[in-house]
Design an enzyme around this catalytic site. Structure first.
Site, PDB file in Angstrom:
ATOM      1  N   SER A 158       0.842  -1.199   0.000  1.00  0.00           N
ATOM      2  CA  SER A 158       0.000   0.000   0.000  1.00  0.00           C
ATOM      3  C   SER A 158       0.882   1.256   0.000  1.00  0.00           C
ATOM      4  O   SER A 158       1.707   1.433  -0.897  1.00  0.00           O
ATOM      5  CB  SER A 158      -0.955  -0.046   1.187  1.00  0.00           C
ATOM      6  OG  SER A 158      -1.824   1.053   1.192  1.00  0.00           O
ATOM      7  N   ASP A 256      -9.694  -4.438  -6.695  1.00  0.00           N
ATOM      8  CA  ASP A 256      -8.567  -3.528  -6.498  1.00  0.00           C
ATOM      9  C   ASP A 256      -8.731  -2.318  -7.411  1.00  0.00           C
ATOM     10  O   ASP A 256      -8.439  -2.383  -8.605  1.00  0.00           O
ATOM     11  CB  ASP A 256      -7.253  -4.259  -6.794  1.00  0.00           C
ATOM     12  CG  ASP A 256      -6.021  -3.428  -6.452  1.00  0.00           C
ATOM     13  OD1 ASP A 256      -6.178  -2.267  -6.044  1.00  0.00           O
ATOM     14  OD2 ASP A 256      -4.897  -3.946  -6.593  1.00  0.00           O
TER      15      ASP A 256
END
Length: 315
Positions: A158, A256
């Site tokens: 991330s 995603d």
């Protein structure tokens, strides 16, 4: 007159809220846990170190057979959490690093960088660069006695994956101590974004990626199209990548929302001469699932893939 000190001025749910009196309430994250002299499931040892007045880290050492003089690869890891949540000392990342270190047989340095909004970007980038230089100088006995600086890796998930990218760009420009070279890097579900990927211009409908960046770096030149968050904004800068091989892991397009920009990022890197990049796709899982549930079959497969990458086998 009633006080409005508890008025929410920034609502970044489900990550955090910022109140008018400056209070920051983090809504997401796992509790802090202490380091382990020897983690019982994995045999990995860990300890905390102070790198500078602003930067600390948790070091991980796999179980080493008696009498072994083998030097181990070194991994610097940057945790995720949208820049503004989670920690190198939190349960999620302590658990994950124990498993990754046991599987890959590397020494890991998990960096505790300063977080927004108390410390706005680029503070986290500067802290991460300071940690890289500290490791390069081998200022700890574990690194000095067991580390192989010719096998040096960066990794992160991330926001940590975003930090990996930005550190690599800087490493391509600036010399590291002892002429250290970064062998390779990996990014799992890296946080990249840009105006092209926003599907709505309504303020309340902004993506979490957009809101996270604006909270973390409100003064960033060009905003969400700053090259630090949008690596496609300055494609010429990609030629400065300070390593020769990279593994990027993403989710499927349904789960995603960062998949599209990551695909384009990988395609641009494939154009570089002498640069090896591989894209791994995990179907049916949300970003960073392996951090939240490292015991799942898909998470264990990803950990094995990252370990193979650091052993020199391209993922």
């Amino acid at each position: 007159m009633a006080s409005n000190a508890n008025e929410v001025v920034t609502d970044l749910s489900p990550l955090l809220k910022v109140y008018k009196d400056g209070t920051v309430k983090r809504l997401f994250g796992s509790p802090f846990v202490p380091p382990s002299p020897e983690d019982s499931p994995t045999g990995v040892s860990s300890k905390d170190v102070q790198i500078s007045s602003n930067v600390s880290a948790r070091l991980y050492l796999p179980k080493i057979p008696d009498g072994s003089v083998e030097k181990l690869p070194i991994l610097i890891y940057f945790h995720g959490g949208g820049f503004c949540t989670e920690s190198a000392f939190s349960l999620f990342f302590h658990r994950f690093l124990n498993l990754l270190v046991a599987e890959s047989k590397v020494i890991a340095v998990s960096v505790e960088y300063r977080r927004p909004p108390e410390h706005l970007l680029p503070a986290a980038y500067e802290d991460s660069w300071a940690a890289l230089n500290w490791v390069a100088d081998k200022k700890d006995p574990w690194l000095l006695n067991h580390g192989d600086s010719k096998k040096f890796y960066l990794g992160g998930d991330s926001a940590g994956g975003n930090i990996v990218h930005n550190i690599l760009i800087r490493a391509g420009d600036e010399k590291l101590p002892s002429d250290l070279k970064i062998e390779g890097s990996f990014m799992t579900f890296p946080l990249f974004w840009g105006s092209k990927f926003e599907k709505s211009t309504e303020r309340n409908d902004r993506s979490l990626a957009y809101k996270s960046w604006v909270l973390s770096y409100p003064s960033a030149p060009d905003g969400i199209d700053n090259p630090m968050i949008n690596p496609l904004a300055d494609k010429t800068g990609l030629s400065k990548m300070g390593c020769s091989k990279l593994f990027v892991c993403v989710g499927d397009s349904k789960n995603d929302e960062l998949r599209e920009i990551c695909d384009l990022y990988v395609e641009e890197l494939k154009k570089l001469d002498g640069f090896s990049v591989d894209l791994g796709v995990v179907e049916g899982e949300f970003p960073c699932f392996h951090i939240f549930d490292p015991s799942s079959e898909k998470a264990q497969n990803l950990i094995k893939r990252l370990a193979s990458f650091m052993r020199g086998v391209m993922a």
